[in-house]
Motif scaffolding. Structure first.
Motif, PDB file in Angstrom:
ATOM      1  N   SER A 181       0.002   1.119  12.624  1.00  0.00           N
ATOM      2  CA  SER A 181      -0.418   2.346  11.929  1.00  0.00           C
ATOM      3  C   SER A 181      -1.671   2.889  12.580  1.00  0.00           C
ATOM      4  N   PHE A 195       0.496  -2.315   8.690  1.00  0.00           N
ATOM      5  CA  PHE A 195      -0.184  -1.242   7.946  1.00  0.00           C
ATOM      6  C   PHE A 195      -1.540  -1.676   7.402  1.00  0.00           C
ATOM      7  N   LYS A 217      -9.317   2.086   4.835  1.00  0.00           N
ATOM      8  CA  LYS A 217      -9.080   3.437   5.386  1.00  0.00           C
ATOM      9  C   LYS A 217     -10.032   4.525   4.899  1.00  0.00           C
ATOM     10  N   SER A 253      -4.177  -2.437  -3.568  1.00  0.00           N
ATOM     11  CA  SER A 253      -2.825  -2.179  -4.086  1.00  0.00           C
ATOM     12  C   SER A 253      -2.554  -3.101  -5.263  1.00  0.00           C
ATOM     13  N   GLY A 283       0.824  -1.213   0.000  1.00  0.00           N
ATOM     14  CA  GLY A 283       0.000   0.000   0.000  1.00  0.00           C
ATOM     15  C   GLY A 283       0.856   1.259   0.000  1.00  0.00           C
ATOM     16  N   ASN A 315     -12.332  -6.237   9.119  1.00  0.00           N
ATOM     17  CA  ASN A 315     -10.994  -6.169   8.519  1.00  0.00           C
ATOM     18  C   ASN A 315      -9.971  -5.571   9.495  1.00  0.00           C
ATOM     19  N   TYR A 325     -14.344   4.006  11.013  1.00  0.00           N
ATOM     20  CA  TYR A 325     -12.914   3.855  10.728  1.00  0.00           C
ATOM     21  C   TYR A 325     -12.090   4.309  11.939  1.00  0.00           C
TER      22      TYR A 325
HETATM   23  P1  NAD Z   1      -3.429   1.601   1.561  1.00  0.00           P
HETATM   24  O1  NAD Z   1      -4.841   1.183   1.321  1.00  0.00           O
HETATM   25  O2  NAD Z   1      -2.657   2.202   0.460  1.00  0.00           O
HETATM   26  O3  NAD Z   1      -2.595   0.351   2.111  1.00  0.00           O
HETATM   27  C1  NAD Z   1      -3.164  -0.654   2.908  1.00  0.00           C
HETATM   28  C2  NAD Z   1      -2.697  -1.990   2.362  1.00  0.00           C
HETATM   29  O4  NAD Z   1      -3.239  -3.033   3.183  1.00  0.00           O
HETATM   30  C3  NAD Z   1      -3.175  -2.261   0.935  1.00  0.00           C
HETATM   31  O5  NAD Z   1      -2.077  -2.687   0.149  1.00  0.00           O
HETATM   32  C4  NAD Z   1      -4.218  -3.355   1.085  1.00  0.00           C
HETATM   33  O6  NAD Z   1      -4.241  -4.202  -0.049  1.00  0.00           O
HETATM   34  C5  NAD Z   1      -3.751  -4.059   2.349  1.00  0.00           C
HETATM   35  N1  NAD Z   1      -4.805  -4.722   3.134  1.00  0.00           N
HETATM   36  C6  NAD Z   1      -5.963  -4.198   3.592  1.00  0.00           C
HETATM   37  N2  NAD Z   1      -6.658  -5.123   4.257  1.00  0.00           N
HETATM   38  C7  NAD Z   1      -5.937  -6.267   4.237  1.00  0.00           C
HETATM   39  C8  NAD Z   1      -6.133  -7.574   4.757  1.00  0.00           C
HETATM   40  N3  NAD Z   1      -7.248  -7.913   5.401  1.00  0.00           N
HETATM   41  N4  NAD Z   1      -5.175  -8.488   4.561  1.00  0.00           N
HETATM   42  C9  NAD Z   1      -4.042  -8.183   3.881  1.00  0.00           C
HETATM   43  N5  NAD Z   1      -3.799  -6.979   3.358  1.00  0.00           N
HETATM   44  C10 NAD Z   1      -4.739  -6.018   3.537  1.00  0.00           C
HETATM   45  O7  NAD Z   1      -3.444   2.568   2.827  1.00  0.00           O
HETATM   46  P2  NAD Z   1      -2.286   3.488   3.424  1.00  0.00           P
HETATM   47  O8  NAD Z   1      -2.644   4.896   3.164  1.00  0.00           O
HETATM   48  O9  NAD Z   1      -0.962   2.980   3.020  1.00  0.00           O
HETATM   49  O10 NAD Z   1      -2.505   3.227   4.978  1.00  0.00           O
HETATM   50  C11 NAD Z   1      -1.700   2.323   5.704  1.00  0.00           C
HETATM   51  C12 NAD Z   1      -2.146   2.338   7.158  1.00  0.00           C
HETATM   52  O11 NAD Z   1      -2.010   3.659   7.674  1.00  0.00           O
HETATM   53  C13 NAD Z   1      -3.592   1.944   7.386  1.00  0.00           C
HETATM   54  O12 NAD Z   1      -3.668   1.197   8.570  1.00  0.00           O
HETATM   55  C14 NAD Z   1      -4.294   3.272   7.541  1.00  0.00           C
HETATM   56  O13 NAD Z   1      -5.473   3.156   8.315  1.00  0.00           O
HETATM   57  C15 NAD Z   1      -3.239   4.069   8.272  1.00  0.00           C
HETATM   58  N6  NAD Z   1      -3.368   5.531   8.099  1.00  0.00           N
HETATM   59  C16 NAD Z   1      -3.424   6.055   6.834  1.00  0.00           C
HETATM   60  C17 NAD Z   1      -3.553   7.427   6.676  1.00  0.00           C
HETATM   61  C18 NAD Z   1      -3.668   8.049   5.311  1.00  0.00           C
HETATM   62  O14 NAD Z   1      -4.153   9.164   5.187  1.00  0.00           O
HETATM   63  N7  NAD Z   1      -3.220   7.385   4.242  1.00  0.00           N
HETATM   64  C19 NAD Z   1      -3.607   8.259   7.793  1.00  0.00           C
HETATM   65  C20 NAD Z   1      -3.514   7.680   9.068  1.00  0.00           C
HETATM   66  C21 NAD Z   1      -3.401   6.310   9.197  1.00  0.00           C
END
Ligand code: NAD
Ligand code: WQD
Length: 342
Positions: A122, A80, A84, A36, A10, A99, A148
């Motif tokens: 995260s 991670f 989201k 992703s 991700g 999830n 969320y």
């Molecule tokens: P993203 O969606 O790009 O990456 C998340 C990854 O997790 C993806 O590749 C997805 O395929 C994988 N995934 C989701 N559920 C899954 C499961 N059940 N099993 C296996 N893989 C799974 O999101 P991101 O922006 O990279 O966020 C990463 C983390 O950071 C998340 O936990 C998100 O909540 C947290 N976060 C993100 C932000 C933001 O604004 N991007 C802000 C604060 C916190």
């Protein structure tokens, strides 16, 4: 030196794999590709000169997790993987609790069975709910305004309880403010499916001509220019914050929470202006109504991470815009144009 990186393909996880590699660790990526592309692996190989091990599997699959721990015996997990999208979580709360909360629970159970005792989680500034004071310190009361956000509060609670019950366990919750930007190579970046929810990818897609204009949600907030203020943090600063936290605390135990932000707030109009400068073109925008559930301002007190981890951000909003623009121009439809439904 192996680290299991859930969600490692991700947006944030992939940048963190680079920082881990640069610091001498070997990331093993565990991702179900629900948000992703496996092409990220090729891009990471171009950047790092090495192909990372990848397990295509779901957090909700205990057997696959068990096998991953048995095969790789990671010294820690960087977790991670999560869904989201705030609006989607309001529509489909059970999917999010399943999830994000059940997925984290499953992971913790498998870690316990495998004897793996270190987790970097995260979390998000969303755990502060509606800010009662600014800047936000780690002591600010926790709460949430959508499912969320509650998944993050609940996961942090599980981690605290586990650390209490299992004294050798180390859990570090990193509360991200607003991640933005991309790797300076432009080979990976934020690649949202469909219409972006977040401001910077929306602005980037407008700059490249995929969207006609940016809707600025609200112009009457009690902020200097009336638009929402956020603490944007470069994704590579964020990635390096994870490595700093792990390196600093890996021989400790217990629950630790840190804000990862710059400590500075920028408005929607400031972000659009920074992006216009980076892209060398005007970015059309129109004011529209406030987005339901939005807060006026959010920014971090980043002092704890500086004092205890020796970590501070290096990049400003201009640099985030430049790097995001490079990624956007190199891959205007992301790595998987077929994902780009609208
Ligand atoms: P993203 O969606 O790009 O990456 C998340 C990854 O997790 C993806 O590749 C997805 O395929 C994988 N995934 C989701 N559920 C899954 C499961 N059940 N099993 C296996 N893989 C799974 O999101 P991101 O922006 O990279 O966020 C990463 C983390 O950071 C998340 O936990 C998100 O909540 C947290 N976060 C993100 C932000 C933001 O604004 N991007 C802000 C604060 C916190
Ligand atoms: C930033 C500012 C909008 C889009 C969300 C989640 C949060 C966290 C990060 C994961 C706000 C304005 C936005 C647009 C706009 N994610 N805006 N036009 O809302 O701070 O946080 O992502 O943990 O949980 O809630 O980020 O990028 O959506 O919005 O005017 O098209 O941009 O009103 O002021 P937000 P954002």
């Amino acid at each position: 030196m192996r680290i299991l990186v859930t969600g490692g393909l991700g947006y944030i996880g992939s940048h963190c794999c680079i920082a881990l590699h640069q610091a001498g660790f070997s990331p093993v990526i565990y991702d179900n590709l629900c948000n992703s592309s496996s092409r990220v692996l090729d891009q990471l190989e171009k950047i790092c000169g090495q192909r990372f091990d990848f397990i295509e599997a779901d957090l909700l699959d205990p057997v696959a997790l068990q096998q991953a721990f048995a095969q790789y015996q990671p010294e820690a997990v960087f977790h991670f993987a999560a869904l989201k999208a705030v609006g989607e979580s309001v529509q489909q709360p059970l999917r999010y609790y399943q999830n994000n909360v059940a997925g984290t629970l499953n992971l913790l159970q498998q870690m316990q069975q495998a004897g793996c005792q270190r987790l970097i989680f995260s979390s998000s500034a969303t755990v502060y709910g509606n800010p009662q004071f600014l800047p936000l310190t780690e002591q600010h009361p926790l709460g949430a305004t959508n499912p969320y956000g509650w998944t993050k509060v609940m996961a942090e609670q599980m981690l605290q309880d586990l650390c209490h019950a299992q004294p050798g366990f180390l859990a570090i919750a990193l509360r991200y403010f607003n991640p933005a930007g991309a790797h300076p190579s432009g080979l990976i970046g934020e690649d949202p499916r469909g219409i972006p929810n977040n401001l910077m990818p929306y602005v980037a897609q407008t700059a490249v001509g995929r969207r006609p204009f940016v809707s600025v949600y609200g112009q009457d907030y009690p902020t200097p220019d009336g638009t929402g203020v956020r603490d944007y943090i470069h994704v590579m600063d964020l990635a390096e914050g994870h490595v700093a936290a792990y390196q600093q605390l890996r021989s400790q135990s217990g629950f630790h929470a840190f804000n990862l932000g710059t400590g500075q707030g920028d408005s929607v109009l400031q972000l659009i202006a920074a992006f216009s400068a980076a892209a060398g073109r005007e970015i059309p925008y129109q004011f529209s109504a406030r987005r339901p559930g939005d807060i006026a301002a959010s920014y971090a007190d980043a002092g704890k991470a500086l004092q205890q981890l020796g970590w501070r951000t290096r990049y400003d909003l201009g640099r985030m815009a430049e790097d995001s623009w490079r990624w956007q121009t190199q891959y205007p439809h992301g790595l998987e144009p077929s994902h780009d439904s609208i």
